[in-house]
Enzyme design. Structure first.
Site, mmCIF file in Angstrom:
data_model
loop_
_atom_site.group_PDB
_atom_site.id
_atom_site.type_symbol
_atom_site.label_atom_id
_atom_site.label_comp_id
_atom_site.label_asym_id
_atom_site.label_seq_id
_atom_site.Cartn_x
_atom_site.Cartn_y
_atom_site.Cartn_z
ATOM 1 C CB CYS A 175 -1.901 7.149 2.183
ATOM 2 S SG CYS A 175 -2.937 6.248 3.165
ATOM 3 C CD GLU A 201 -2.846 -0.785 -0.342
ATOM 4 O OE1 GLU A 201 -3.113 0.338 -0.583
ATOM 5 O OE2 GLU A 201 -3.321 -1.797 -0.608
HETATM 6 P P1 NAD Z 1 8.865 4.814 3.604
HETATM 7 O O1 NAD Z 1 8.656 4.461 2.234
HETATM 8 O O2 NAD Z 1 9.837 5.970 3.521
HETATM 9 O O3 NAD Z 1 9.312 3.927 4.693
HETATM 10 C C1 NAD Z 1 8.203 2.860 4.928
HETATM 11 C C2 NAD Z 1 8.847 1.804 5.678
HETATM 12 O O4 NAD Z 1 9.697 1.085 4.764
HETATM 13 C C3 NAD Z 1 9.733 1.943 6.716
HETATM 14 O O5 NAD Z 1 9.447 1.305 7.633
HETATM 15 C C4 NAD Z 1 11.116 2.041 6.100
HETATM 16 O O6 NAD Z 1 12.361 1.958 7.250
HETATM 17 C C5 NAD Z 1 10.954 1.062 5.368
HETATM 18 N N1 NAD Z 1 11.996 1.211 4.262
HETATM 19 C C6 NAD Z 1 12.671 2.043 3.536
HETATM 20 N N2 NAD Z 1 13.455 1.757 2.875
HETATM 21 C C7 NAD Z 1 13.200 0.426 2.554
HETATM 22 C C8 NAD Z 1 13.903 -0.801 1.776
HETATM 23 N N3 NAD Z 1 14.938 -0.429 0.785
HETATM 24 N N4 NAD Z 1 13.415 -2.041 1.844
HETATM 25 C C9 NAD Z 1 12.560 -2.220 2.823
HETATM 26 N N5 NAD Z 1 11.915 -1.234 3.638
HETATM 27 C C10 NAD Z 1 12.385 -0.131 3.637
HETATM 28 O O7 NAD Z 1 7.386 5.887 3.789
HETATM 29 P P2 NAD Z 1 7.171 6.701 5.029
HETATM 30 O O8 NAD Z 1 7.490 7.936 4.928
HETATM 31 O O9 NAD Z 1 7.355 5.828 6.333
HETATM 32 O O10 NAD Z 1 5.504 6.696 4.942
HETATM 33 C C11 NAD Z 1 4.780 7.519 4.330
HETATM 34 C C12 NAD Z 1 4.133 7.034 2.832
HETATM 35 O O11 NAD Z 1 3.401 6.055 3.325
HETATM 36 C C13 NAD Z 1 3.477 7.895 2.002
HETATM 37 O O12 NAD Z 1 4.012 7.886 0.861
HETATM 38 C C14 NAD Z 1 2.203 7.518 2.506
HETATM 39 O O13 NAD Z 1 1.289 7.761 1.227
HETATM 40 C C15 NAD Z 1 2.137 6.039 2.532
HETATM 41 N N6 NAD Z 1 1.192 5.322 3.448
HETATM 42 C C16 NAD Z 1 0.249 4.787 2.442
HETATM 43 C C17 NAD Z 1 -0.720 4.126 3.094
HETATM 44 C C18 NAD Z 1 -1.768 3.144 2.297
HETATM 45 O O14 NAD Z 1 -2.638 2.454 3.033
HETATM 46 N N7 NAD Z 1 -1.746 3.281 1.009
HETATM 47 C C19 NAD Z 1 -1.074 4.048 4.399
HETATM 48 C C20 NAD Z 1 -0.178 4.990 5.126
HETATM 49 C C21 NAD Z 1 0.866 5.509 4.432
#
Ligand code: NAD
Length: 517
Positions: free
Chosen positions: A321, A287
């Site tokens: 999001c 997501e």
């Molecule tokens: P992010 O992608 O920076 O991080 C999310 C997670 O991924 C963190 O735990 C991070 O440590 C991990 N991560 C980072 N690099 C990685 C890699 N190479 N491999 C595996 N994991 C890795 O996102 P964020 O800033 O934490 O969250 C905000 C984003 O999340 C926004 O884009 C928002 O729209 C989205 N979001 C989507 C939903 C949905 O249901 N669609 C809900 C909430 C947030």
């Protein structure tokens, strides 16, 4: 199993003085517990790491909320190994027993609700009502997925030919890596983890590095609920340090991810590569982000539309999001709606959310503050800034004033890219057709809304609005578990629909067994 029918957890009534008192007491109690350390938990063992993650309060980054372990590949390897071993027994546990653990976890979270709210204020920067809605959502996920497992435990009805019995049922899949964002640190982490676990899988649970303390609290709840050791392995760490390792490892059977588009696409790509000895195609449930729009046509109730735009744009400081980051207004009502939006946005109170009157808190981190500030600079060249100030010194807290840009070109960067902060781009459309075209013209497709009294417009949007969650004549955020299954189209993700009837089966293997008599 006798159970009350599923119901959403009610929100707290803040006009009730007892709740305010309880919240103040929780803030004091949790306030006195800030700064503690939380190890990783692998197979029930507390595991210290060489490095640490220091989590700070986004309202005052000089205040440390807590310190957690900072996993390296060594701990990630141990967590995957432990989860692989634990799968042998957990996958055989009765679905009812697995469901009961979720029900107990829900009861514990309910009992610890004010404490969770306080952690959300300190570590997540959430105003009280936002924190409450989110912890309620976490409880809902636990209650809902427990019931979903009971519904699916014997499979689903299919047809058979004469002389044969056909059965279609689900089996646990394997080791899951659960990777969560910081913006709903209780709800999304608890939701993704509980679905994976109740389906009979074991997991490595990696919270966001910005909300690892809340991650530790969620892990505590599952432990207190009696989840056997090794089923949930709590692995705080930086995505950049352990993410690729966890995703690429051949022991990983599936990845359940919520976060940005960039990370989601990387995970999808890495997970698709088969490593030697790997005997499955990894499943990715992802997501991702959004650039969500609310379309207001010339027949709409403009007062109500403007109020819902404000609510959807600035709730959680725009860090949802599902947040409305584009308001697409029919030219004939543009001035009136914009004036009302400006009035509503101006009335919001930005500040430190331990004060109950605050409606907009800080953004989560220095990096997020810089990113949003950068988009505000970009926006000044792309539209007219009608509300908002240049962000101040982040050392005084990551505060960004609610910002409105008017007359934004639909193809401008601030109208196309996810900002994830309290910034709204207002776009003028010639007519409804134009508005819908603009709404659909981004790579994302998470949520969207239409305000209209025109039946033809609503029916058309029902079919043609390219988003996973489309709302008419209301706000576009705050999807309720079991009521508004949530997930997006396009580059917003795999349309997994968290909190809906199709969610759990994605965590299991469907099997058909036919016996001829
Ligand atoms: P992010 O992608 O920076 O991080 C999310 C997670 O991924 C963190 O735990 C991070 O440590 C991990 N991560 C980072 N690099 C990685 C890699 N190479 N491999 C595996 N994991 C890795 O996102 P964020 O800033 O934490 O969250 C905000 C984003 O999340 C926004 O884009 C928002 O729209 C989205 N979001 C989507 C939903 C949905 O249901 N669609 C809900 C909430 C947030």
């Amino acid at each position: 199993m006798g159970l009350m029918p599923y119901e959403n957890e009610p929100y707290l009534d803040w006009s009730d003085g007892t709740n305010v008192e309880k919240m103040r007491a929780a803030l004091a109690e949790v306030g006195a517990a800030l700064g503690r350390s939380y190890p990783a938990i692998i197979g029930g063992e507390r595991v210290e790491t060489d490095g640490e993650i220091v989590s700070v309060n986004p309202s005052d980054p000089s205040r440390v909320v807590g310190r957690t372990a900072r996993a390296t590949e060594r701990e990630a390897d141990a967590a995957l190994e432990t989860a692989t071993r634990a799968f042998e027994s957990w996958s055989r546990a009765a679905p009812e027993a697995r469901a009961r653990i979720l029900l107990r976890a829900a009861a514990i979270m309910r009992r610890r609700k004010f404490e969770f709210l306080a952690w959300e204020v300190y570590e997540g920067g959430k105003p009280w009502a936002e924190a409450d809605a989110q912890v309620a959502e976490g409880i809902d996920f636990l209650e809902y997925y427990a019931r979903e497992m009971l519904r699916l435990k014997d499979g689903v009805e299919i047809y058979a030919v004469p002389g044969e019995e056909s059965r279609y049922f689900y089996q646990p899949m394997g080791v899951g890596v659960v990777i969560a964002p910081w913006n709903f640190p209780t709800a999304i982490l608890a939701g993704m983890s509980s679905a994976a676990i109740v389906a009979g899988n074991t997991i490595v649970m990696k919270p966001s590095e910005f909300t690892s303390v809340i991650g530790a609290k969620v892990a505590e709840v599952f432990e207190e609920a009696g989840l056997p050791e090794g089923v949930l392995n709590f692995l705080p760490g930086y995505g950049s340090e352990v993410g690729d390792y966890l995703v690429s490892d051949p022991r990983t059977r599936f990845v359940s991810f919520t976060g940005s588009m960039k990370t989601g696409l990387r995970i999808n790509e890495l997970a698709a590569r088969r490593t030697e000895d790997q005997r499955w195609i990894k499943r990715v449930i992802a997501e991702m982000g959004g650039k969500d729009a609310m379309v207001i046509d010339d027949s709409a109730d403009l007062e109500s539309a403007a109020a819902d735009i404000v609510k959807s744009a600035y709730g959680n400081a725009g860090q949802k999001c599902s947040a409305a980051s584009r308001a697409i207004l029919h030219a004939d009502v543009y001035d009136e709606v914009l004036a009302k939006v400006l009035e509503g946005a101006q009335a919001l109170k930005l500040g430190v959310p331990d004060d109950p009157g605050v409606s907009v808190g800080p953004v989560i981190s220095d990096a997020q503050f810089e990113k949003v500030s950068g988009y505000i600079e970009t926006g000044k060249g792309e539209g007219e800034r009608l509300l908002g100030e240049d962000p101040g010194d982040p050392k005084a807290g990551y505060f960004v004033t609610p910002t409105v840009f008017g007359e934004v070109d639909p193809r401008a960067r601030i109208a196309q890219e996810e900002i994830f902060g309290p910034v709204l781009s207002v776009i003028k459309a010639r007519d409804f057709e134009d508005a819908l075209r603009i709404a659909n013209d981004t790579p994302y497709g998470l949520t969207g809304g239409v305000y209209s009294k025109n039946r033809d417009h609503l029916e058309r949007a029902r079919r043609e609005f390219r988003a996973g969650n489309v709302y008419f004549n209301r706000g576009i955020t705050g999807a309720l578990v079991g009521v508004q299954p949530f997930g997006g189209f396009g580059l917003s993700g795999t349309d997994s629909k968290a909190g809906g009837p199709d969610y759990l089966p994605q965590h299991m293997l469907a099997k058909t067994v036919v016996e001829r008599f």
